[in-house]
Scaffold this active site. Structure first.
Site, mmCIF file in Angstrom:
data_model
loop_
_atom_site.group_PDB
_atom_site.id
_atom_site.type_symbol
_atom_site.label_atom_id
_atom_site.label_comp_id
_atom_site.label_asym_id
_atom_site.label_seq_id
_atom_site.Cartn_x
_atom_site.Cartn_y
_atom_site.Cartn_z
ATOM 1 N N HIS A 7 -0.357 4.446 0.291
ATOM 2 C CA HIS A 7 -1.050 5.574 0.914
ATOM 3 C C HIS A 7 -1.477 5.154 2.321
ATOM 4 O O HIS A 7 -1.351 3.995 2.709
ATOM 5 C CB HIS A 7 -2.264 5.995 0.076
ATOM 6 N N LYS B 210 0.847 -1.193 0.000
ATOM 7 C CA LYS B 210 0.000 0.000 0.000
ATOM 8 C C LYS B 210 0.883 1.243 0.000
ATOM 9 O O LYS B 210 1.809 1.351 0.818
ATOM 10 C CB LYS B 210 -0.897 -0.029 1.240
#
Length: 240
Positions: free
Chosen positions: A124, A122
């Site tokens: 973010h 991921k």
């Protein structure tokens, strides 16, 4: 005087309960299944079919008892700080097993954490490839369903080590007891779990083995399935 009949010791109750749940819910099925290796297996185990609370409770109890027995029998194995479930099937297995371990012994397991990996990192929010407890400097016990070739085991060990953790052990539901697939299937060879123990020095355990499955079938009078599994075991049995 009545004649004494010597009986063969049965496998532990948690194993028979686990196998009963697998058979009654068609999690363990029989037929002809083509594996990734190309082998034709007479049985198939699908951990993704533990879909209701009763079944989750059954597999959690089986994993928990296996882990407790495994650690008791191997005092040199570091006590885990984290239970790690590889994505995707390992995720619910790690969560429900940790809850069951806490229920059994809160003092020992109450502060043990769980963690799992993302298939894609991921970029973010909190970011990263790990969800749950951080693995740095942690003793990590990995929980997964079934191992055949060992590819996923190696990937998981690499993930844990790259995150700074140490794999304390590997626990699976079913040990198929078969040699790693090779070009010449007639040659003897080690099992995937045996090769992992040799390469990485990581101890392993399983809830049940192929031998356990065959023993249970023998007690149920299912001669045809038992015979096919015995033939499969004889053909592909690992050398370790």
């Amino acid at each position: 005087m009545a004649q004494l009949i010597e009986t063969k010791p049965s496998i532990p109750a948690y194993k028979t309960d686990f196998l009963q749940a697998c058979l009654s819910a068609n999690i363990l099925t029989f037929g002809t299944y083509t594996l990734k290796s190309g082998r034709q297996s007479p049985y198939f185990f699908n951990a993704g079919s533990f879909q209701d609370a009763d079944l989750l409770s059954a597999i959690a109890a089986a994993y928990a008892h296996t882990i407790v027995n495994f650690l008791d029998a191997n005092p040199g194995v570091s006590r885990p700080d984290v239970l790690f479930g590889p994505a995707y099937k390992g995720i619910p297995l790690a969560c429900c097993t940790l809850l069951e371990l806490r229920r059994i012994d809160r003092n020992t397991w109450g502060k043990v954490k769980y963690s799992f990996n993302r298939k894609e990192k991921k970029d973010h929010g909190e970011g990263g490839g790990i969800v749950g407890a951080a693995l740095r400097n942690a003793n990590v016990l990995v929980i997964d369903d079934v191992v055949t070739a060992g590819t996923a085991m190696r990937e998981t060990i690499d993930i844990v080590r790259k995150e700074g953790g140490q794999v304390a052990g590997f626990v699976v539901a079913v040990d198929r007891m078969e040699k790693i697939p090779s070009k010449n299937e007639d040659e003897p060879g080690p099992s995937a779990m045996g090769q992992i123990r040799k390469e990485y020095g990581v101890p392993t355990a399983s809830i049940v083995t192929l031998d356990d499955l065959i023993e249970q079938l023998a007690g149920r009078g299912n001669e045809e399935n038992m015979k096919r599994m015995q033939e499969y075991r004889d053909r592909y049995r690992a050398s370790d």
